[in-house]
Design a protein around this motif. Structure first.
Motif, PDB file in Angstrom:
ATOM      1  N   THR A  20       0.813  -1.217   0.000  1.00 20.29           N
ATOM      2  CA  THR A  20       0.000   0.000   0.000  1.00 20.29           C
ATOM      3  C   THR A  20       0.845   1.265   0.000  1.00 20.29           C
ATOM      4  OG1 THR A  20      -0.166  -0.098   2.417  1.00 20.29           O
ATOM      5  CG2 THR A  20      -1.957  -1.102   1.146  1.00 20.29           C
ATOM      6  N   SER A  21       2.172   1.121  -0.017  1.00 19.52           N
ATOM      7  CA  SER A  21       3.044   2.297  -0.025  1.00 19.52           C
ATOM      8  C   SER A  21       2.733   3.182  -1.222  1.00 19.52           C
ATOM      9  CB  SER A  21       4.505   1.867  -0.076  1.00 19.52           C
ATOM     10  OG  SER A  21       5.354   2.998  -0.107  1.00 19.52           O
ATOM     11  N   GLY A  22       2.641   4.477  -0.962  1.00 26.31           N
ATOM     12  CA  GLY A  22       2.371   5.421  -2.039  1.00 26.31           C
ATOM     13  C   GLY A  22       0.904   5.586  -2.374  1.00 26.31           C
ATOM     14  N   THR A  23       0.033   4.999  -1.557  1.00 18.79           N
ATOM     15  CA  THR A  23      -1.404   5.128  -1.803  1.00 18.79           C
ATOM     16  C   THR A  23      -2.078   5.838  -0.640  1.00 18.79           C
ATOM     17  OG1 THR A  23      -2.000   3.003  -0.772  1.00 18.79           O
ATOM     18  CG2 THR A  23      -1.385   2.970  -3.105  1.00 18.79           C
ATOM     19  N   GLY A  24      -3.230   6.432  -0.924  1.00 19.43           N
ATOM     20  CA  GLY A  24      -3.987   7.129   0.100  1.00 19.43           C
ATOM     21  C   GLY A  24      -5.414   6.628   0.166  1.00 19.43           C
ATOM     22  N   GLN A  25      -6.073   6.968   1.259  1.00 20.62           N
ATOM     23  CA  GLN A  25      -7.453   6.507   1.471  1.00 20.62           C
ATOM     24  C   GLN A  25      -8.240   7.594   2.187  1.00 20.62           C
ATOM     25  OE1 GLN A  25      -8.855   3.044   0.960  1.00 20.62           O
ATOM     26  NE2 GLN A  25     -10.710   4.274   1.231  1.00 20.62           N
ATOM     27  N   GLU A  26      -9.339   8.029   1.595  1.00 22.14           N
ATOM     28  CA  GLU A  26     -10.253   8.952   2.265  1.00 22.14           C
ATOM     29  C   GLU A  26     -11.254   8.120   3.046  1.00 22.14           C
ATOM     30  OE1 GLU A  26     -12.005  12.959   0.723  1.00 22.14           O
ATOM     31  OE2 GLU A  26     -13.500  11.406   0.310  1.00 22.14           O
ATOM     32  N   VAL A  27     -11.238   8.239   4.380  1.00 27.79           N
ATOM     33  CA  VAL A  27     -12.129   7.432   5.203  1.00 27.79           C
ATOM     34  C   VAL A  27     -13.381   8.204   5.613  1.00 27.79           C
ATOM     35  CG1 VAL A  27     -10.261   5.955   6.022  1.00 27.79           C
ATOM     36  CG2 VAL A  27     -10.868   7.999   7.338  1.00 27.79           C
ATOM     37  N   SER A  28     -13.346   9.512   5.478  1.00 27.60           N
ATOM     38  CA  SER A  28     -14.532  10.362   5.585  1.00 27.60           C
ATOM     39  C   SER A  28     -14.202  11.627   4.801  1.00 27.60           C
ATOM     40  CB  SER A  28     -14.876  10.677   7.055  1.00 27.60           C
ATOM     41  OG  SER A  28     -13.870  11.458   7.651  1.00 27.60           O
ATOM     42  N   ASN A  29     -15.180  12.513   4.638  1.00 26.79           N
ATOM     43  CA  ASN A  29     -14.923  13.650   3.750  1.00 26.79           C
ATOM     44  C   ASN A  29     -13.823  14.573   4.254  1.00 26.79           C
ATOM     45  OD1 ASN A  29     -16.349  14.781   5.864  1.00 26.79           O
ATOM     46  ND2 ASN A  29     -17.927  15.724   4.593  1.00 26.79           N
TER      47      ASN A  29
END
Length: 286
Positions: A20-29
């Protein structure tokens, strides 16, 4: 900018990564996290508002990557209202000096018990390569433990548990992994940024870290020095009944999987989290 700021004397790039290195995740707005090799850096704030907070600063040399994420999410040249540190271990402050040099006057907040490790006064205990665990524990002697110095930029978090710039959030003292470790919690939607008080991957296992195998687990074994306090901190966070948690290492978790995982960790902390042997434990909590 403080001319006396400096990196830790033993800072170095760490040769570890994950899928998952180099990735992002929006978990709420308004909550987003980005994985820098094996550690998560979080951003709290709506992209369109232009006001946001950075939580932790990744591994050594992470600043260019963090700045790229910021430019994409908040706009080129955007800088935070503040930086909040869950604690001062090398993998949570690695990009901090370069970021402060880039931004200039941005306050950095940490628990008062972490300040000596952020002002060059005191080194953390050395990582324990003798601890029970996998490959990443065995090579932990290469991990930096000397303090950084962010000079006058660092300030103690308010004693009333508020977080400057985050009206809906509070900080919670969750020691064990580090004396002044804190977690961040927003009650209205029960969102938790747990730091390393607990994590969602077995951090000492090379394979688990590489593949980001999801499991609610205790703090990283090779850098945790007070297991009694660590257990109490996990109980404290479980009592909050978080609906969603972003941890310092591993994938975010939510809902029933998080609830059951945390409860299992509380009830079986000695078996799951505490190593049978190592420099900082005798393997017994009772």
């Amino acid at each position: 900018m403080d001319n006396h700021m400096h990196e830790s004397k033993d800072t170095k790039p760490i040769p570890m990564t994950s899928i998952t290195s180099g990735t992002g995740q929006e978990v709420s707005n308004d909550v987003y996290y980005y994985t820098d090799q094996i550690v998560n850096v979080s951003f709290i704030g709506l992209p369109e508002d232009g006001k946001w907070i950075l939580v932790d600063a990744g591994l050594p040399k992470a600043a260019p990557e963090i700045l790229s994420v910021i430019n994409n999410r908040f706009g080129k040249g955007s800088k935070p209202e503040a930086v909040v540190l869950t604690h001062g271990h090398f993998d949570h402050v690695g990009g901090l000096i370069d970021l402060i040099n880039e931004w200039g006057e941005v306050p950095v907040y940490a628990h008062e018990q972490e300040l000596p490790y952020l002002t060059g006064e005191k080194s953390y205990p050395e990582p324990d390569p003798t601890v029970e665990g996998g490959l990443l524990a065995k090579i932990s002697s290469i991990y930096p433990n000397e303090p950084i110095n962010v000079g006058k930029a660092v300030k103690p978090l308010p004693s009333n548990n508020t977080i400057p710039g985050l009206d809906d959030w509070k900080w919670i003292h969750t020691p064990g992994h580090a004396p002044g470790h804190v977690s961040l919690f927003r009650e209205k939607d029960r969102t938790l940024l747990a730091g390393d008080a607990f994590i969602t991957v077995r951090q000492d296992s090379f394979y688990s870290v590489l593949m980001q195998t999801e499991q609610v687990n205790g703090p990283p074994r090779y850098l945790t020095t007070d297991w009694h306090a660590a257990w109490e901190s996990v109980k404290k966070l479980a009592d909050l009944k978080p609906e969603l948690a972003v941890t310092g290492h591993g994938h975010y978790m939510e809902g029933e999987a998080l609830t059951k995982g945390l409860q299992n960790l509380v009830e079986n902390f000695e078996q799951i989290a505490v190593p049978d042997y190592g420099r900082y434990t005798d393997g017994k909590l009772h």
